[in-house]
Motif scaffolding. Sequence first.
Motif, PDB file in Angstrom:
ATOM      1  N   LEU A  12       0.871  -1.287   0.079  1.00  0.00           N
ATOM      2  CA  LEU A  12      -0.047   0.149  -0.204  1.00  0.00           C
ATOM      3  C   LEU A  12       0.764   1.128   0.120  1.00  0.00           C
ATOM      4  O   LEU A  12       0.368   2.503  -0.579  1.00  0.00           O
ATOM      5  CB  LEU A  12      -1.089  -0.094   1.228  1.00  0.00           C
ATOM      6  CG  LEU A  12      -1.982  -0.854   1.062  1.00  0.00           C
ATOM      7  CD1 LEU A  12      -2.997  -0.983   2.427  1.00  0.00           C
ATOM      8  CD2 LEU A  12      -2.968  -0.408   0.010  1.00  0.00           C
ATOM      9  N   HIS A  13       1.958   1.202   0.609  1.00  0.00           N
ATOM     10  CA  HIS A  13       2.935   2.412   0.868  1.00  0.00           C
ATOM     11  C   HIS A  13       3.749   2.583  -0.654  1.00  0.00           C
ATOM     12  O   HIS A  13       4.068   3.650  -0.886  1.00  0.00           O
ATOM     13  CB  HIS A  13       3.795   2.262   1.892  1.00  0.00           C
ATOM     14  CG  HIS A  13       3.010   2.648   3.052  1.00  0.00           C
ATOM     15  ND1 HIS A  13       2.150   1.719   3.692  1.00  0.00           N
ATOM     16  CD2 HIS A  13       3.025   3.837   3.812  1.00  0.00           C
ATOM     17  CE1 HIS A  13       1.674   2.387   4.969  1.00  0.00           C
ATOM     18  NE2 HIS A  13       2.233   3.435   5.022  1.00  0.00           N
ATOM     19  N   ALA A  14       4.084   1.535  -1.135  1.00  0.00           N
ATOM     20  CA  ALA A  14       5.045   1.472  -2.268  1.00  0.00           C
ATOM     21  C   ALA A  14       4.178   1.595  -3.596  1.00  0.00           C
ATOM     22  O   ALA A  14       4.680   2.219  -4.576  1.00  0.00           O
ATOM     23  CB  ALA A  14       5.675   0.063  -2.326  1.00  0.00           C
ATOM     24  N   SER A  15       3.024   1.441  -3.633  1.00  0.00           N
ATOM     25  CA  SER A  15       2.316   1.448  -4.927  1.00  0.00           C
ATOM     26  C   SER A  15       2.097   2.730  -5.537  1.00  0.00           C
ATOM     27  O   SER A  15       2.182   3.048  -6.616  1.00  0.00           O
ATOM     28  CB  SER A  15       0.860   0.688  -4.895  1.00  0.00           C
ATOM     29  OG  SER A  15       0.199   0.549  -5.839  1.00  0.00           O
ATOM     30  N   PRO A  16       1.858   3.651  -4.657  1.00  0.00           N
ATOM     31  CA  PRO A  16       1.750   5.096  -5.279  1.00  0.00           C
ATOM     32  C   PRO A  16       2.898   5.490  -5.978  1.00  0.00           C
ATOM     33  O   PRO A  16       3.027   6.424  -7.005  1.00  0.00           O
ATOM     34  CB  PRO A  16       1.152   5.959  -3.903  1.00  0.00           C
ATOM     35  CG  PRO A  16       0.688   4.958  -3.087  1.00  0.00           C
ATOM     36  CD  PRO A  16       1.434   3.702  -3.216  1.00  0.00           C
ATOM     37  N   ALA A  17       4.187   5.142  -5.264  1.00  0.00           N
ATOM     38  CA  ALA A  17       5.512   5.879  -5.702  1.00  0.00           C
ATOM     39  C   ALA A  17       5.859   4.869  -6.975  1.00  0.00           C
ATOM     40  O   ALA A  17       6.137   5.626  -7.948  1.00  0.00           O
ATOM     41  CB  ALA A  17       6.484   5.147  -4.648  1.00  0.00           C
ATOM     42  N   GLY A  38       6.299   1.813 -19.035  1.00  0.00           N
ATOM     43  CA  GLY A  38       5.676   2.592 -18.178  1.00  0.00           C
ATOM     44  C   GLY A  38       4.152   2.485 -18.229  1.00  0.00           C
ATOM     45  O   GLY A  38       3.431   2.414 -17.269  1.00  0.00           O
ATOM     46  N   LEU A  39       3.542   2.500 -19.348  1.00  0.00           N
ATOM     47  CA  LEU A  39       1.986   2.027 -19.532  1.00  0.00           C
ATOM     48  C   LEU A  39       1.657   0.744 -19.007  1.00  0.00           C
ATOM     49  O   LEU A  39       0.918   0.550 -18.123  1.00  0.00           O
ATOM     50  CB  LEU A  39       1.879   2.204 -21.075  1.00  0.00           C
ATOM     51  CG  LEU A  39       1.785   3.707 -21.787  1.00  0.00           C
ATOM     52  CD1 LEU A  39       1.429   3.378 -23.019  1.00  0.00           C
ATOM     53  CD2 LEU A  39       0.844   4.343 -21.171  1.00  0.00           C
ATOM     54  N   LYS A  40       2.726  -0.123 -19.291  1.00  0.00           N
ATOM     55  CA  LYS A  40       2.141  -1.521 -18.682  1.00  0.00           C
ATOM     56  C   LYS A  40       2.129  -1.659 -17.152  1.00  0.00           C
ATOM     57  O   LYS A  40       1.473  -2.051 -16.680  1.00  0.00           O
ATOM     58  CB  LYS A  40       3.384  -2.592 -19.156  1.00  0.00           C
ATOM     59  CG  LYS A  40       2.667  -3.839 -18.931  1.00  0.00           C
ATOM     60  CD  LYS A  40       3.928  -4.975 -19.394  1.00  0.00           C
ATOM     61  CE  LYS A  40       3.661  -6.387 -19.178  1.00  0.00           C
ATOM     62  NZ  LYS A  40       4.751  -7.305 -19.783  1.00  0.00           N
ATOM     63  N   MET A  41       3.327  -0.638 -16.531  1.00  0.00           N
ATOM     64  CA  MET A  41       3.544  -0.695 -15.052  1.00  0.00           C
ATOM     65  C   MET A  41       2.482  -0.174 -14.628  1.00  0.00           C
ATOM     66  O   MET A  41       1.786  -0.426 -13.628  1.00  0.00           O
ATOM     67  CB  MET A  41       4.855  -0.062 -14.814  1.00  0.00           C
ATOM     68  CG  MET A  41       5.097  -0.145 -13.441  1.00  0.00           C
ATOM     69  SD  MET A  41       6.880   0.721 -13.166  1.00  0.00           S
ATOM     70  CE  MET A  41       7.329   0.322 -11.447  1.00  0.00           C
ATOM     71  N   MET A  42       1.772   0.923 -15.290  1.00  0.00           N
ATOM     72  CA  MET A  42       0.873   1.566 -14.818  1.00  0.00           C
ATOM     73  C   MET A  42      -0.433   0.751 -14.649  1.00  0.00           C
ATOM     74  O   MET A  42      -1.179   0.786 -13.501  1.00  0.00           O
ATOM     75  CB  MET A  42       0.519   3.059 -15.596  1.00  0.00           C
ATOM     76  CG  MET A  42       1.371   4.028 -15.482  1.00  0.00           C
ATOM     77  SD  MET A  42       1.103   5.477 -16.801  1.00  0.00           S
ATOM     78  CE  MET A  42      -0.614   5.946 -16.382  1.00  0.00           C
ATOM     79  N   ASP A  47      -4.098  -2.373 -11.435  1.00  0.00           N
ATOM     80  CA  ASP A  47      -4.912  -3.747 -11.146  1.00  0.00           C
ATOM     81  C   ASP A  47      -4.554  -4.159  -9.718  1.00  0.00           C
ATOM     82  O   ASP A  47      -5.320  -4.859  -9.151  1.00  0.00           O
ATOM     83  CB  ASP A  47      -4.391  -4.758 -12.193  1.00  0.00           C
ATOM     84  CG  ASP A  47      -4.966  -4.847 -13.540  1.00  0.00           C
ATOM     85  OD1 ASP A  47      -6.037  -3.747 -13.797  1.00  0.00           O
ATOM     86  OD2 ASP A  47      -4.362  -5.160 -14.405  1.00  0.00           O
ATOM     87  N   LEU A  48      -3.246  -4.022  -9.501  1.00  0.00           N
ATOM     88  CA  LEU A  48      -2.938  -4.546  -7.963  1.00  0.00           C
ATOM     89  C   LEU A  48      -3.630  -3.660  -6.979  1.00  0.00           C
ATOM     90  O   LEU A  48      -4.197  -4.338  -5.883  1.00  0.00           O
ATOM     91  CB  LEU A  48      -1.478  -4.471  -7.877  1.00  0.00           C
ATOM     92  CG  LEU A  48      -0.765  -4.672  -6.557  1.00  0.00           C
ATOM     93  CD1 LEU A  48      -0.990  -6.084  -5.939  1.00  0.00           C
ATOM     94  CD2 LEU A  48       0.646  -4.294  -6.386  1.00  0.00           C
ATOM     95  N   ALA A  49      -3.739  -2.488  -6.951  1.00  0.00           N
ATOM     96  CA  ALA A  49      -4.406  -1.732  -6.090  1.00  0.00           C
ATOM     97  C   ALA A  49      -5.970  -2.069  -5.793  1.00  0.00           C
ATOM     98  O   ALA A  49      -6.271  -2.236  -4.635  1.00  0.00           O
ATOM     99  CB  ALA A  49      -4.205  -0.251  -6.647  1.00  0.00           C
ATOM    100  N   LYS A  50      -6.473  -2.357  -6.957  1.00  0.00           N
ATOM    101  CA  LYS A  50      -8.027  -2.696  -6.958  1.00  0.00           C
ATOM    102  C   LYS A  50      -8.370  -4.289  -6.171  1.00  0.00           C
ATOM    103  O   LYS A  50      -9.191  -4.514  -5.431  1.00  0.00           O
ATOM    104  CB  LYS A  50      -8.354  -3.125  -8.235  1.00  0.00           C
ATOM    105  CG  LYS A  50      -8.505  -1.818  -8.938  1.00  0.00           C
ATOM    106  CD  LYS A  50      -9.331  -1.943 -10.493  1.00  0.00           C
ATOM    107  CE  LYS A  50      -9.347  -0.691 -11.083  1.00  0.00           C
ATOM    108  NZ  LYS A  50      -9.579  -0.681 -12.551  1.00  0.00           N
ATOM    109  N   LYS A  51      -7.118  -5.102  -6.348  1.00  0.00           N
ATOM    110  CA  LYS A  51      -7.061  -6.347  -5.554  1.00  0.00           C
ATOM    111  C   LYS A  51      -6.651  -6.135  -3.930  1.00  0.00           C
ATOM    112  O   LYS A  51      -7.256  -6.954  -3.022  1.00  0.00           O
ATOM    113  CB  LYS A  51      -6.422  -7.418  -6.181  1.00  0.00           C
ATOM    114  CG  LYS A  51      -6.824  -7.702  -7.641  1.00  0.00           C
ATOM    115  CD  LYS A  51      -5.768  -8.459  -8.320  1.00  0.00           C
ATOM    116  CE  LYS A  51      -6.562  -8.997  -9.669  1.00  0.00           C
ATOM    117  NZ  LYS A  51      -5.799  -9.719 -10.443  1.00  0.00           N
TER     118      LYS A  51
END
Length: 142
Positions: A12-17, A38-42, A47-51
Amino acid sequence: TNITDHFLSYSLHASPAKLSLAKLAVARGGCAEIRDFGLKMMKEEDDLAKKLKPLAAKRSIYPPFKLNADMPSEFSRLSSEEFDKKFVDQAILVLENDVKMLRHATECEDRWVRLLASERLPLVENQLAQLRFIKGKTEQGD
């Protein structure tokens, strides 16, 4: 804390960075490979954040109130070529940490977190391999 809580909190802390770093790659990348990465990583971070958020909320783990994921000033002054190199180096460090965390999380007690980590680990390992390939190409001057 246990492995599950540590993994969820870290993520949760790393995802925004990581999302900020990916957006930088799209906006400032000097070569198409960096912008595409970058697009793929975004997309993968979204997707990760939603899960991740519902799993973390069940354990009363929430993202920081104020996210500090702004573009580091050091990136803003770089040429496209310098940016690409700095981005790749930084992203490799971040993804190496992610791989370590995901490997630990595949052994945690929460089956949903284990499943998420098991699903995510190959994606992150693939991202890391792609970046190492790009780094090798750019170091050869290709």
